[in-house]
Design a protein around this motif. Sequence first.
Motif, short mmCIF file in Angstrom:
data_model
loop_
_atom_site.label_atom_id
_atom_site.label_comp_id
_atom_site.label_asym_id
_atom_site.label_seq_id
_atom_site.Cartn_x
_atom_site.Cartn_y
_atom_site.Cartn_z
N ALA A 93 25.61 23.29 20.63
CA ALA A 93 24.65 22.21 20.73
C ALA A 93 24.64 21.74 22.18
O ALA A 93 25.68 21.36 22.73
CB ALA A 93 25.02 21.05 19.82
N GLY A 94 23.50 21.80 22.82
CA GLY A 94 23.39 21.41 24.22
C GLY A 94 21.95 21.47 24.67
O GLY A 94 21.07 21.91 23.93
N TYR A 95 21.71 21.04 25.90
CA TYR A 95 20.35 21.04 26.44
C TYR A 95 20.09 22.33 27.21
O TYR A 95 20.90 22.72 28.06
CB TYR A 95 20.16 19.85 27.38
N PRO A 96 18.98 23.01 26.94
CA PRO A 96 18.60 24.15 27.78
C PRO A 96 18.42 23.70 29.23
O PRO A 96 18.01 22.58 29.49
CB PRO A 96 17.27 24.60 27.17
N GLN A 97 18.76 24.60 30.17
CA GLN A 97 18.63 24.30 31.60
C GLN A 97 17.91 25.45 32.30
O GLN A 97 18.05 26.61 31.92
CB GLN A 97 20.00 24.07 32.24
N PHE A 98 17.18 25.10 33.36
CA PHE A 98 16.35 26.07 34.07
C PHE A 98 16.41 25.81 35.56
O PHE A 98 16.53 24.65 35.99
CB PHE A 98 14.89 25.95 33.58
N ARG A 99 16.36 26.87 36.36
CA ARG A 99 16.19 26.73 37.81
C ARG A 99 15.29 27.85 38.31
O ARG A 99 15.07 28.86 37.61
CB ARG A 99 17.53 26.75 38.54
N SER A 100 14.77 27.68 39.51
CA SER A 100 13.80 28.65 40.02
C SER A 100 13.94 28.81 41.54
O SER A 100 14.54 27.96 42.21
CB SER A 100 12.38 28.20 39.69
N LYS A 101 13.41 29.89 42.04
CA LYS A 101 13.29 30.08 43.48
C LYS A 101 11.99 30.80 43.76
O LYS A 101 11.43 31.49 42.88
CB LYS A 101 14.47 30.87 44.04
N SER A 102 11.49 30.63 44.98
CA SER A 102 10.22 31.25 45.35
C SER A 102 10.40 32.75 45.52
O SER A 102 11.40 33.21 46.07
CB SER A 102 9.70 30.63 46.65
N ALA A 103 9.45 33.50 45.03
CA ALA A 103 9.48 34.95 45.21
C ALA A 103 9.04 35.35 46.61
O ALA A 103 9.24 36.48 47.04
CB ALA A 103 8.59 35.62 44.17
N TYR A 104 8.44 34.42 47.34
CA TYR A 104 7.97 34.66 48.70
C TYR A 104 8.46 33.52 49.58
O TYR A 104 8.22 32.35 49.28
CB TYR A 104 6.44 34.74 48.73
N LEU A 105 9.13 33.85 50.69
CA LEU A 105 9.79 32.85 51.51
C LEU A 105 8.84 31.78 52.03
O LEU A 105 9.23 30.64 52.23
CB LEU A 105 10.49 33.53 52.69
N GLY A 106 7.59 32.12 52.27
CA GLY A 106 6.67 31.18 52.88
C GLY A 106 5.97 30.25 51.92
O GLY A 106 5.12 29.44 52.34
N PHE A 107 6.25 30.34 50.64
CA PHE A 107 5.53 29.53 49.66
C PHE A 107 6.49 28.66 48.83
O PHE A 107 7.55 29.12 48.41
CB PHE A 107 4.73 30.41 48.70
N GLY A 108 6.09 27.43 48.60
CA GLY A 108 6.72 26.62 47.58
C GLY A 108 5.79 26.63 46.37
O GLY A 108 4.57 26.73 46.52
N THR A 109 6.34 26.58 45.18
CA THR A 109 5.50 26.70 43.99
C THR A 109 5.77 25.59 42.98
O THR A 109 6.88 25.07 42.90
CB THR A 109 5.73 28.06 43.31
N TYR A 110 4.76 25.28 42.22
CA TYR A 110 4.88 24.32 41.13
C TYR A 110 4.62 25.04 39.81
O TYR A 110 3.81 25.97 39.73
CB TYR A 110 3.84 23.19 41.27
N GLY A 111 5.32 24.61 38.77
CA GLY A 111 5.10 25.23 37.47
C GLY A 111 5.71 24.40 36.36
O GLY A 111 6.15 23.26 36.56
N THR A 112 5.72 24.98 35.17
CA THR A 112 6.32 24.35 34.00
C THR A 112 7.19 25.37 33.28
O THR A 112 6.95 26.57 33.38
CB THR A 112 5.25 23.80 33.02
N TRP A 113 8.20 24.86 32.56
CA TRP A 113 9.05 25.75 31.77
C TRP A 113 9.33 25.14 30.42
O TRP A 113 9.21 23.93 30.23
CB TRP A 113 10.36 26.04 32.51
N SER A 114 9.67 25.98 29.48
CA SER A 114 10.03 25.52 28.15
C SER A 114 11.19 26.34 27.62
O SER A 114 11.52 27.39 28.17
CB SER A 114 8.85 25.63 27.18
#
Length: 250
Positions: free
Chosen positions: A229-250
Amino acid sequence: MKLRRSLTSIACVPLILGVLTPVAALAAPHESSSSTYVNQAALDSAMVENFGVSSEKMFVMDPATSKVSGDEVFYPMPLEAEDALFIAPDLASDIGLTPGEVPVKETNEVAKDLLAIKAGGSPQSKRSASAAIAKPAAAKGACWTGFYTPVGGGWSKWGNRSCSQIGNKVGRQVYNFQLIYTSDGGACGEGIGYVSKYTNGVFKGVTKKTYGLGCGKTGGRNVPWENSAGYPQFRSKSAYLGFGTYGTWS
């Protein structure tokens, strides 16, 4: 790997964290569950349906004795914990539990707290009421949480899902992520899962592991989530060094 329960893999869907039908009938959100369960069998049935185990034995993972190796965190457990429900430290803190075995006299109340949170409500026991923390919002259908991937290619901080989805009776957690349509580039995602550790067939504890979810405009996969029993956790990194990205996860 030896499993304590017979687990069934299922196809990837936006969100799977246990079937809530028995809980909906047994514990309405935001109402005390103390008088909802007509007997022990009803409570145990709801726990098995949602978490894979009954309320008989529970152990809280102890950060003080944990061993970190790269992205993995191993939580040692006594042999008698093999068939227990494992409660992650962050969730345990939310409901006022300390590391180690949950006293038998408290397991039923803890079970009711977990089921109440899972059904979209708040824990009701006197013990959890003393834990003055901000509870995540209740989940209504699929739960999507926003994320930002910084420029430069480094991993973001770990983020918890923004709604109270905990536990999983089928031993799998499904993660999905997607970039919003205005974001350029792509992202790579990772999510956590829990697996039991055995050495020469002997139970040793539970390990929190990190699993890659793929890269691109979208990604996701099933990861192990065994009797925890616990909370799911997520992290991300940009696939391209020059871009920051916004998104959603579930």
